[in-house]
Enzyme design. Structure first.
Site, PDB file in Angstrom:
ATOM      1  CD  GLU A  23     -38.270 -32.994  30.535  1.00 32.27           C
ATOM      2  OE1 GLU A  23     -38.756 -34.121  30.308  1.00 32.27           O
ATOM      3  OE2 GLU A  23     -37.102 -32.680  30.223  1.00 32.27           O
ATOM      4  CD  GLU A 350     -33.861 -40.683  29.427  1.00 29.18           C
ATOM      5  OE1 GLU A 350     -34.894 -41.246  29.762  1.00 29.18           O
ATOM      6  OE2 GLU A 350     -33.697 -40.166  28.316  1.00 29.18           O
TER       7      GLU A 350
END
Ligand code: AHR
Length: 802
Positions: A23, A350
């Site tokens: 990321e 998420e």
């Protein structure tokens, strides 16, 4: 103790179990893996990205004996996607008058004898008819190398190659103007020639090699929160990460806000991610947003979801489609006619909640219909259990996703207490994709505990399909999140202790499990809390201690407070109180009871978040915290702090309404905690104690069965002496290779100064293994497993020529 490995009894295949998660946070891409040395190359930095940014961030004027005006203009830039560019107006002619870039960290890293490729777009006004000088320099203005360019009246791309005569990690790249007049600059870039695989405009070699050396089986990218936090319109300046923005000419990739409070150029985009995966031998696992942004609670109306569905379908075509398809053709144009062989795809990071799943279901169904071969990942939120976690799993079963993405960052003790988490997971239906996990810290102790937990993942390969530590990279001068696997600055890199554990487990991953039993082991031991044996978990197992009430960035009124000690039957009414400003934590009482109930009314008077009921507290570093209105006022969560490190035990979706009175009830029975709001039971959780086993062990075979791999983790101080029995193995000579991490202080860490302080030691020996008498067809030998150690042992029957 006896470790019995039966080479004739096979378990589950281990598949692609271990991978990495990339990321762009902590400047992992820009200022990190992406080799660009110029920061803010197209003058797009903006307060939208970071309040301190402006169009000239990382640029400074150079005015040696002269004067220049440097202004960022909009409109008429090289690419509409990056609408800004620089106007340099030399007001007073001088020796060196212009602008210079300060790069990342201490500056632009220059290494003697190495080549650097400079490119930029330039144009000039009629009034400027002399040269533009490009130089590599020191921070003190010393010029190491300089060349001239001549701009025309229209935008034109220019390129130069420089050789650095000296090493200087605080270098500058300057563009100065001879004479007076106006010059314009856009997309000013400098890359080292020495990139990973030698690609022009490619990746930083040392960082990419750290990934390659891990031998990951897959790579999850490009985030994280980076994927879903942003505006839903892909052209918005603060848009979510939409992959189509990241392919094609770097000039046309919009340099935008990155969720981690900086600007991302997207220079490391989807094509480069796929290419990197191929280079390091990892399966690509991209994650796409699903038309929902949990950070700002915004979602695409269902009749406007098509662009998100198209993004998923087109991405599969981009990765796998023939060159005669639209997106497959684009891939070919970019230099990769062969498909990338995409087999995994995540929809959502998420995110949880009804609005998210409504959308992700539609996208998953569209992918399923057109591409049943793609293995889909459903999310289960950022908590290890609770309502939203369950919803994620239920949804995955309903839509028949292949994986469920679990995320958790926890205190090391939680990992010990939950070592057997996956023992009870179903072997049928979706598998676990542990897409983000780490224990809080980069010490040897953290790495050791993670190793013990990874043994549990391997033992449960039938339930756990994929797992990756998170986050991967951190530029030491721009840290958004810690711990991280790999640390770097503009010229150095080191792997954390956790990196070396990951590397050991990834490199030595077998093809399938072998039966591995531990016999006659000493019983489990309750761990002291991390490195400080005096802190933390009471040996009694009771959740006793202080009880406090607190606002959580809000002013809260608490009233009608009643505490009942259920052991003695004694009831106490306590005084009303208000938590405000500085004085947030209000002590209520101390209890030694192992069974109690606290009932109270709570009302938010002012503020943005919510409230906390704190119990079992021996100070802020060791306590339980029930929070109502956590994270963006969206959570009802129960957490434990152990030795200053958090473990979120359980979470439910919940938004606290200001001005409304809630009746709360907390009931603690031994290690069980129940939390009710207005009579509704939310948490019903057992906080497990960290009992360490005497040894964690897993065995597997690789190749045609010639290699037996054994992973042994001892998280206790004492040496464990064991007899290793290999059933189904013939007597004879075996080559025993061993990688062992041991002998480090619990708080030992790697660093720039000592990058290999916590690393494995390698040994290779030949061992003559003799038949183990009571067991037919078995050989054995004795081993000593040091205290606090991770051992990977590879045994191979010695054949002629070995
Ligand atoms: O890994 C850091 C962050 O943690 C990720 O962006 C997010 O998915 C999680 O909350």
């Amino acid at each position: 103790m006896r470790i019995r490995v039966n080479t004739r009894v096979f378990g589950e295949p281990l598949g692609d179990l271990y991978g990495i998660f990339f990321e762009d946070l902590n400047h992992a891409a820009d200022g990190g893996l992406y080799g660009e040395l110029v920061q803010n190359r197209s003058f797009e930095f903006d307060p939208v990205d970071n309040k301190a940014y402006h169009g000239l961030t990382a640029w400074e004027t150079v005015e040696e004996d002269g004067r220049v005006s440097a202004r960022v203009l909009t409109g008429g830039a090289v690419s509409e996607k990056n609408p800004h560019y620089l106007a340099l107006d030399v007001l007073e002619e001088g020796n060196n008058v212009g602008i210079q870039n300060t790069g990342y960290n201490s500056g632009i890293p220059l290494r003697a004898g190495e080549t650097y490729f400079f490119t930029c777009y330039g144009k000039r006004e009629q009034d400027l008819d002399r040269a533009v000088k490009v130089s590599l320099r020191g921070a003190d203005g010393r010029i190491y190398a300089e060349q001239r360019l001549y701009f025309g009246l229209e935008w034109e791309k220019h390129g130069l190659a420089f050789e650095a005569p000296e090493t200087d990690f605080c270098g500058r790249l300057a563009v100065t103007v001879e004479g007076r007049g106006k010059a314009y600059l856009d997309f000013v870039s400098l890359f080292p020639a020495d990139t990973y695989k030698g690609r022009r405009g490619g990746l930083r070699r040392d960082l990419a090699e750290m990934l390659e050396q891990l031998k990951p089986r897959f790579m999850r990218f490009p985030g994280g929160c980076l994927v879903h936090d942003g505006a839903l319109d892909e052209d918005a300046r603060d848009a979510q990460y939409r992959w189509k923005n990241s392919v094609g000419r770097p000039e046309d990739r919009p340099a935008r806000r990155n969720n981690w409070n900086y600007n991302q150029t997207l220079g490391l985009g989807y094509f480069e991610y796929f290419q990197l995966c191929e280079d390091i031998g990892a399966e690509p696992l991209p994650v796409l947003p699903a038309g929902y942004d949990p950070h700002h609670k915004r979602h695409a109306p269902l009749d406007k979801l098509q662009p998100f569905i198209d993004d998923a379908l087109d991405l599969i075509e981009f990765a796998n489609g023939g060159t005669d398809t639209f997106w497959g053709g684009k891939r070919a144009q970019l230099g990769h006619p062969e498909p990338f062989g995409l087999k995994y795809l995540g929809i959502g990071n998420e995110e949880v909640g009804a609005a998210f799943f409504e959308r992700s279901d539609i996208i998953q169904a569209a992918v399923r219909e057109r591409h049943p071969e793609i293995r889909l990942v459903n999310t289960a939120g950022p908590f290890a259990s609770g309502g939203e976690f369950e919803r994620g799993w239920e949804n995955a079963r309903k839509v028949k996703s292949d994986f469920v993405d679990e995320h958790y960052y926890m205190a090391p003790e939680w990992f010990v207490a939950n070592h057997d988490r996956y023992d009870s997971y179903a072997r049928k239906g979706p598998k676990v994709f542990l897409g983000e996990y780490a224990s809080w810290g980069n010490t040897w102790y953290n790495a050791l505990i993670e190793a013990s937990y990874m043994v549990g993942m391997e033992r449960n390969a039938g339930a756990v399909g994929l797992a990756c530590y998170a986050p991967l990279f951190a530029n030491a001068d721009y840290v958004n999140w810690r711990p991280d696997l790999i640390w770097f600055d503009n010229h150095r890199v080191f792997g954390s202790a956790n990196y070396y554990v990951q590397k050991l487990f990834m490199e030595h991953l077998g093809d399938r499990l072998l039966e591995c039993l531990i016999e006659d082991a000493p019983g489990p031991v309750l761990l002291p809390a991390g490195q400080d044996a005096s802190a933390g978990i009471g040996k009694s197992g009771k959740i006793a201690g202080n009880i406090l009430l607190s606002g959580y960035e809000s002013d809260i009124s608490f009233s009608n407070i009643v505490f009942t000690d259920m052991e003695s039957g004694e009831k106490q009414a306590l005084a009303d109180c208000i938590s405000t400003g500085e004085n947030r934590r209000i002590p209520l009482l101390y209890t030694e009871s192992g069974h109690y109930m606290l009932e109270l009314d709570a009302e938010e008077l002012a503020g943005y978040r919510g409230l906390q009921v704190i119990f079992g507290s021996s100070g802020e570093r060791d306590e339980f915290v029930w929070t109502l209105g956590g994270w963006q006022n969206q959570d009802n969560s129960l957490a434990q702090r152990i030795n200053g490190r958090g473990a979120e035990l359980c979470q439910y979706a919940f938004t606290l309404e200001k001005g409304r009175k809630y009746r709360l009830c907390l009931e603690v029975t031994g290690r069980n905690i129940k939390c009710h709001v207005d009579g509704r039971l939310y948490q019903d959780t057992d906080s497990r104690l960290p009992f360490a086993k005497a040894l964690y062990a897993v065995a597997q075979e690789r190749g045609d069965g010639r290699e037996i791999i054994l992973k042994l983790v001892n998280i206790l101080d004492a040496v464990q002496n064991a007899e290793l029995v290999l059933e189904g193995c013939a007597e004879g000579e075996y080559i025993v290779e061993q990688w062992q991490m041991s002998g480090f202080e619990p708080d030992a860490e790697n660093s720039f100064e000592e990058p290999e302080k916590v690393t494995p030691a390698y040994t290779r020996r030949t061992e003559r293994l003799l038949a183990e008498e009571p067991i037919a067809g078995a050989v054995s030998f004795g081993i000593a497993i040091p205290g606090n150690s991770v051992t990977v042992m590879k045994l191979c029957r010695r054949c002629c020529g070995d």
